[in-house]
Scaffold this active site. Structure first.
Site, PDB file in Angstrom:
ATOM      1  N   HIS A   1      -2.160   0.313  -4.716  1.00  0.00           N
ATOM      2  CA  HIS A   1      -2.112  -0.981  -4.101  1.00  0.00           C
ATOM      3  C   HIS A   1      -1.554  -2.000  -5.254  1.00  0.00           C
ATOM      4  CE1 HIS A   1      -5.938   0.008  -1.683  1.00  0.00           C
ATOM      5  NE2 HIS A   1      -4.847   0.570  -1.039  1.00  0.00           N
TER       6      HIS A   1
ATOM      7  N   GLU B   1       3.628   0.392   2.976  1.00  0.00           N
ATOM      8  CA  GLU B   1       2.804  -0.577   3.908  1.00  0.00           C
ATOM      9  C   GLU B   1       2.783  -1.886   3.188  1.00  0.00           C
ATOM     10  OE1 GLU B   1      -0.633   0.958   6.316  1.00  0.00           O
ATOM     11  OE2 GLU B   1       0.242   2.824   5.998  1.00  0.00           O
TER      12      GLU B   1
ATOM     13  N   ASP C   1       0.556   5.225   0.142  1.00  0.00           N
ATOM     14  CA  ASP C   1      -0.455   5.911   0.328  1.00  0.00           C
ATOM     15  C   ASP C   1       0.042   7.539  -0.142  1.00  0.00           C
ATOM     16  OD1 ASP C   1      -2.527   4.936   1.411  1.00  0.00           O
ATOM     17  OD2 ASP C   1      -1.858   5.480   3.544  1.00  0.00           O
TER      18      ASP C   1
ATOM     19  N   ASP D   1       0.903  -1.222   0.120  1.00  0.00           N
ATOM     20  CA  ASP D   1      -0.059   0.013   0.085  1.00  0.00           C
ATOM     21  C   ASP D   1       0.876   1.175  -0.006  1.00  0.00           C
ATOM     22  OD1 ASP D   1      -2.128   1.859   0.112  1.00  0.00           O
ATOM     23  OD2 ASP D   1      -2.521   1.232   2.370  1.00  0.00           O
TER      24      ASP D   1
END
Ligand SMILES: [Zn+2]
Length: 177
Positions: A132, A154, A98, A96
Site C-alpha cells: 500500500h 488500484e 496486489d 494498492d
C-alpha cells in the site's frame, strides 16, 4: 542529502546502509511506524479478518459515515476485530499493489513502479504479498488497471478504507500519489 528516517538529520557521514543517525532514532522509528499525517487524522476504524470495517465498539463502520470513525489513539487501543484501517478521502489516497511481493521482495514490475515513490510511506498488506503506497490526492473515482508488465494497480482516494498493518516496507512521508 541522505537523512535520518526519523529526525531528518544528515547521515551523509554514516555508512551507505545506515538509515538512522543514532540507535535512539532507530528505536523510536520502530515503535512509531506510522506517519503523523495519518495518526493525526480522525479517520480510523477497526476491521475483522474478512476486512469488514468496524467501529471501536464492534458495530458496523462505513467509509462514508464519519460518525463511525475514531481517532488513532482510540482505534489502536481497541481490541475489536483483528486490526486497523484508515478511511480515504479529504485528501488521503492510496495505491494498492496486489501480489507484488515474493518472500518480501518486490517483483521486477513492482520495483520499477516503486521507483516513482521513493519518498512515500509504503506498507505491506495483511496478506504479506501486497503493498500500500499512501499519499495525497483530490478525492475522485477509483481506478483499477493492469499494466503491460502484468502489475495490477488500484488507486483510491475516497469512499473506502484501507487496512493498516504497521508493517512498514518503506518509511516515508504522505506525498502526492
Ligand atoms: Zn535521527
Amino acid at each position: 542529502m541522505r537523512a535520518c528516517e526519523w529526525c531528518g538529520r544528515s547521515i551523509v557521514a554514516k555508512n551507505r546502509q545506515a538509515r538512522f543517525c543514532s540507535s535512539k532514532c532507530r528505536v523510536y522509528a520502530h515503535r512509531n511506524p506510522l506517519p503523523k499525517a495519518l495518526t493525526n487524522a480522525d479517520r480510523w476504524v477497526r476491521r475483522d479478518a474478512r476486512k469488514v470495517p468496524l467501529t471501536t465498539t464492534g458495530t458496523a463502520a462505513s467509509s462514508t459515515d464519519a460518525a463511525t470513525w475514531s481517532t488513532y489513539a482510540e482505534a489502536a487501543a481497541s481490541s475489536t476485530g483483528v486490526g486497523l484501517g484508515f478511511v480515504l478521502g479529504d485528501g488521503f489516497a492510496c495505491i494498492d499493489l496486489d501480489h507484488c511481493l515474493v518472500d518480501g521482495v518486490p517483483t521486477a514490475a513492482a520495483a520499477r513502479f516503486l521507483e516513482a515513490y521513493r519518498g512515500h510511506h509504503v506498507e505491506v498488506s495483511p496478506s504479506g504479498d501486497g503493498l500500500h503506497i499512501w499519499g495525497t490526492a483530490e478525492p475522485g473515482p477509483g481506478t483499477v488497471r493492469t499494466q503491460d508488465d502484468g502489475l495490477h494497480v488500484e488507486r483510491y482516494s475516497t469512499g473506502r478504507y484501507i487496512t493498516v498493518t504497521g508493517n512498514v516496507y518503506q518509511r516515508g512521508e504522505i506525498l502526492p500519489v
